[in-house]
Write an enzyme that holds these catalytic residues in place. Structure first.
Site, PDB file in Angstrom:
ATOM      1  N   LYS A 273      45.169  38.808  34.187  1.00 31.06           N
ATOM      2  CA  LYS A 273      43.764  39.073  33.866  1.00 31.06           C
ATOM      3  C   LYS A 273      43.575  39.125  32.352  1.00 31.06           C
ATOM      4  CE  LYS A 273      42.682  42.148  37.778  1.00 31.06           C
ATOM      5  NZ  LYS A 273      41.665  41.340  38.451  1.00 31.06           N
ATOM      6  N   ASP A 343      46.607  37.084  41.348  1.00 30.97           N
ATOM      7  CA  ASP A 343      45.610  38.149  41.169  1.00 30.97           C
ATOM      8  C   ASP A 343      44.844  38.431  42.464  1.00 30.97           C
ATOM      9  OD1 ASP A 343      44.235  40.107  39.878  1.00 30.97           O
ATOM     10  OD2 ASP A 343      42.901  38.759  38.764  1.00 30.97           O
ATOM     11  N   GLU A 345      46.021  39.715  45.036  1.00 32.64           N
ATOM     12  CA  GLU A 345      47.170  40.417  45.618  1.00 32.64           C
ATOM     13  C   GLU A 345      46.770  41.416  46.698  1.00 32.64           C
ATOM     14  OE1 GLU A 345      45.567  41.452  43.061  1.00 32.64           O
ATOM     15  OE2 GLU A 345      45.337  43.571  43.551  1.00 32.64           O
ATOM     16  N   ARG A 347      44.706  41.251  49.254  1.00 34.86           N
ATOM     17  CA  ARG A 347      44.739  40.707  50.624  1.00 34.86           C
ATOM     18  C   ARG A 347      46.179  40.495  51.091  1.00 34.86           C
ATOM     19  NH1 ARG A 347      41.133  35.743  48.711  1.00 34.86           N
ATOM     20  NH2 ARG A 347      40.570  37.383  47.224  1.00 34.86           N
TER      21      ARG A 347
HETATM   22  N1  BES Z   1      41.452  44.349  42.075  1.00 34.11           N
HETATM   23  C1  BES Z   1      40.773  43.119  41.935  1.00 34.11           C
HETATM   24  C2  BES Z   1      39.287  43.211  42.295  1.00 34.11           C
HETATM   25  C3  BES Z   1      38.432  44.104  41.430  1.00 34.11           C
HETATM   26  C4  BES Z   1      37.698  43.581  40.385  1.00 34.11           C
HETATM   27  C5  BES Z   1      38.318  45.454  41.708  1.00 34.11           C
HETATM   28  C6  BES Z   1      36.895  44.392  39.612  1.00 34.11           C
HETATM   29  C7  BES Z   1      37.512  46.273  40.935  1.00 34.11           C
HETATM   30  C8  BES Z   1      36.794  45.741  39.891  1.00 34.11           C
HETATM   31  C9  BES Z   1      41.417  42.071  42.828  1.00 34.11           C
HETATM   32  O1  BES Z   1      42.773  42.206  43.050  1.00 34.11           O
HETATM   33  C10 BES Z   1      41.234  40.759  42.144  1.00 34.11           C
HETATM   34  O2  BES Z   1      41.779  40.592  41.095  1.00 34.11           O
HETATM   35  N2  BES Z   1      40.473  39.879  42.768  1.00 34.11           N
HETATM   36  C11 BES Z   1      40.226  38.592  42.215  1.00 34.11           C
HETATM   37  C12 BES Z   1      40.368  37.605  43.347  1.00 34.11           C
HETATM   38  C13 BES Z   1      40.392  36.164  42.891  1.00 34.11           C
HETATM   39  C14 BES Z   1      41.627  35.886  42.077  1.00 34.11           C
HETATM   40  C15 BES Z   1      40.355  35.269  44.109  1.00 34.11           C
HETATM   41  C16 BES Z   1      38.819  38.592  41.652  1.00 34.11           C
HETATM   42  O3  BES Z   1      37.938  39.238  42.207  1.00 34.11           O
HETATM   43  O4  BES Z   1      38.621  37.963  40.626  1.00 34.11           O
HETATM   44 ZN    ZN Z   2      43.526  44.077  42.897  1.00 34.80          ZN
HETATM   45 MN    MN Z   3      43.950  41.302  41.535  1.00 38.25          MN
END
Ligand code: BES
Ligand code: ZN
Ligand code: MN
Length: 495
Positions: A273, A343, A345, A347
């Site tokens: 990220k 990222d 992760e 799921r």
């Molecule tokens: N933990 C994040 C989602 C998240 C984002 C929680 C902001 C709280 C605040 C999750 O693991 C993630 O990174 N999701 C990605 C998925 C994508 C790579 C398909 C996302 O939402 O960008």
């Molecule tokens: Zn996450």
């Molecule tokens: Mn993530």
């Protein structure tokens, strides 16, 4: 905090502050006229006019005039008189709690009048009042200057019997303690709340509350074939844990499984990220925190049901052994998943927990996860996304969320979008096609619950606040605990 409910004249009680909740347009209503009469007549009316108070939700002010016993007089808005629900009381109470803190008051009277005669409204006020007082102060050198409120005295037109209120207060206290536990866990820095730390804490608080607790280490995680959890954990030097918490009442007719995402820090892994997005990623175990909080509350409230919590816990880091885009995970049911973005992760680890939960054949599975930024884009920070394969279960949770002031909004499991999570080399891939990210994430999870009735709550928005709300300061909110406790206890009530 001691709570008392009585009748009579609110301004006759020795207290530092008298709070007067008021609906819009009631500046000249019965409560206010009575107060003015008791507290100096025209001066109160003039003071109220000077503040331009209109009883709107969010308005709260201390009047520039004192009560007959030198109390500060505070008015707080309940909003539109025709639409005063429990949430209006919680918000007004939260607003009032902020001002009580600035006054440093420890003995507080609420002039509730006829509107506050029933226990549910009083409970909603106490809930908002207590939730607003939460602080995560352990890393502050200067302690919070506001002293705790020692006594809250409601003055209502027709006080309910003491005996009818005692169980209300004790149940509320149990639930609020669990919300605090969940908030504390989410606010704790990731350097402290490692997977081992959370597992040990779950064991400690679980045992104290009377739960059966099982903690699985990496060896057991491998032998149970929790392949998603093992794959995500490979990038970190911290060992993963899988926690099971069990509550069993005799004669239970329903058995519910709760699943909580427990990523103690989400860097994204090799699909790293950007720095800004990582700032709040200690919150990525808020689902786990909500399940731990709910389980301890249920153990104390003892409803006639069975509940089991399934909690996969790991960091998501890009270490030398980290999983790589293109890797394939084989799950314990032999389903395979191509990891195209490390990222995504959540799921991956939830799939293990959902498979285990479904194996126990519960009546329903409910998972909570800070799963997608996409859900936050869709619904913001005050509403969680709800996905379900069973409408009756969805409706019950939607109702519980509405009653507790934790709004849930149902999103569709669009079957046509399943194409987006098909992989060229495995059964599934862990990312969708770029659109509807919260839906494709939910569709992925659905692949692991079989035919068990299931609800998925994407709490990425409301789990962690960067801007305070009326009764939730910045940071971890404990979102989900109050809704789950309400839903689970309602099952036992046979409602
Ligand atoms: N933990 C994040 C989602 C998240 C984002 C929680 C902001 C709280 C605040 C999750 O693991 C993630 O990174 N999701 C990605 C998925 C994508 C790579 C398909 C996302 O939402 O960008
Ligand atoms: Zn996450
Ligand atoms: Mn993530």
């Amino acid at each position: 905090m001691k709570i008392r409910v009585r009748g009579g004249d609110p301004t006759a009680i020795a207290a530092e502050v008298v709070i007067v909740p008021m609906a819009a347009g009631e500046e000249d209503g019965r409560e206010m006229r009575a107060l003015a009469r008791r507290a100096g007549g025209a001066a109160v009316k003039r003071a109220l006019a000077a503040t331009r108070f209109r009883g709107r939700s969010g308005q709260a002010t201390v009047l520039p005039v004192q009560g007959p016993r030198r109390q500060a007089l505070m008015v707080v808005g309940l909003g539109d008189a025709a639409r005063i629900d429990a949430e209006a009381w919680r918000r007004a109470a939260g607003q009032a709690r902020g001002l009580v803190g600035t006054l440093g008051a420890t003995r507080v009277v609420v002039a509730g009048g006829a509107r506050a005669n029933d226990a549910a409204r009083l409970a909603a006020f106490v809930e908002g009042f207590e939730l607003a007082a939460y602080r995560f102060g352990k890393y502050k050198s200067e302690p919070d200057p506001a002293p705790p409120v020692a006594e809250l005295i409601f003055v209502v037109a027709d006080p309910p019997a003491e005996t009818s209120l005692t169980p209300v207060w004790s149940a509320l206290e149990v639930t609020l303690a669990s919300v605090t536990l969940a908030r504390d866990l989410v606010n704790e820095p990731a350097a402290v709340k490692t997977p081992t730390y959370i597992a040990e804490l779950a064991k400690k608080v679980g045992k104290e509350a009377g739960l059966e607790v099982e903690v699985w280490d990496p060896k057991r995680i491998a032998s149970e074939k929790l392949a998603g959890l093992a794959a995500v954990a490979r990038g970190s030097n911290e060992e993963p844990r899988f926690v099971r918490l069990r509550y069993r009442a005799k004669g239970a007719k329903r058995r519910i499984a709760l699943v909580g995402k427990g990523i103690t820090f989400d860097s994204g892994g090799l699909s790293l990220k950007p720095a800004k997005s990582m700032e709040t990623m200690k919150c990525d175990m808020a689902g786990a925190a909500a399940v731990i909080g709910t389980m301890t509350a249920i153990a104390r409230l003892k409803p006639a049901i069975e509940v089991e919590g399934f909690i996969p816990i790991t960091e998501n880091l890009p270490g030398g052994k980290a999983q790589k885009p293109g890797d394939v995970i084989r799950y314990r049911n032999d389903k395979t998943v191509e990891v195209l973005n490390t990222d995504a992760e959540g799921r991956l680890v939830l799939a293990d927990a959902l498979l285990l939960a479904a194996d126990t054949k519960p009546d329903a599975i409910i998972d909570l996860a800070t799963l997608t930024g996409a859900c936050m884009v869709a619904l913001g920070t005050q509403v969680a996304g709800l996905f379900a394969n069973d409408q009756a279960l969805a409706d019950r949770l939607l109702a519980a969320g509405a009653e507790t002031g934790e709004p849930l909004w149902q999103m569709p499991l669009v079957a046509e979008y399943k194409d987006d999570i098909k992989s060229a080399v495995a059964d599934l891939k862990n990312i969708g096609g770029g659109h509807a990210g919260s839906i494709t994430a939910a569709l992925f999870l659905q692949e692991f619950v079989g035919s068990t009735p299931w609800v998925h709550l994407d709490i990425a928005g409301p789990a962690f606040l960067e801007k305070a709300l009326p009764y939730a300061p910045k940071g971890g909110t404990g979102f989900g605990v109050r809704t789950l406790v309400r839903y689970l206890t309602s099952l036992a009530d046979g409602a």
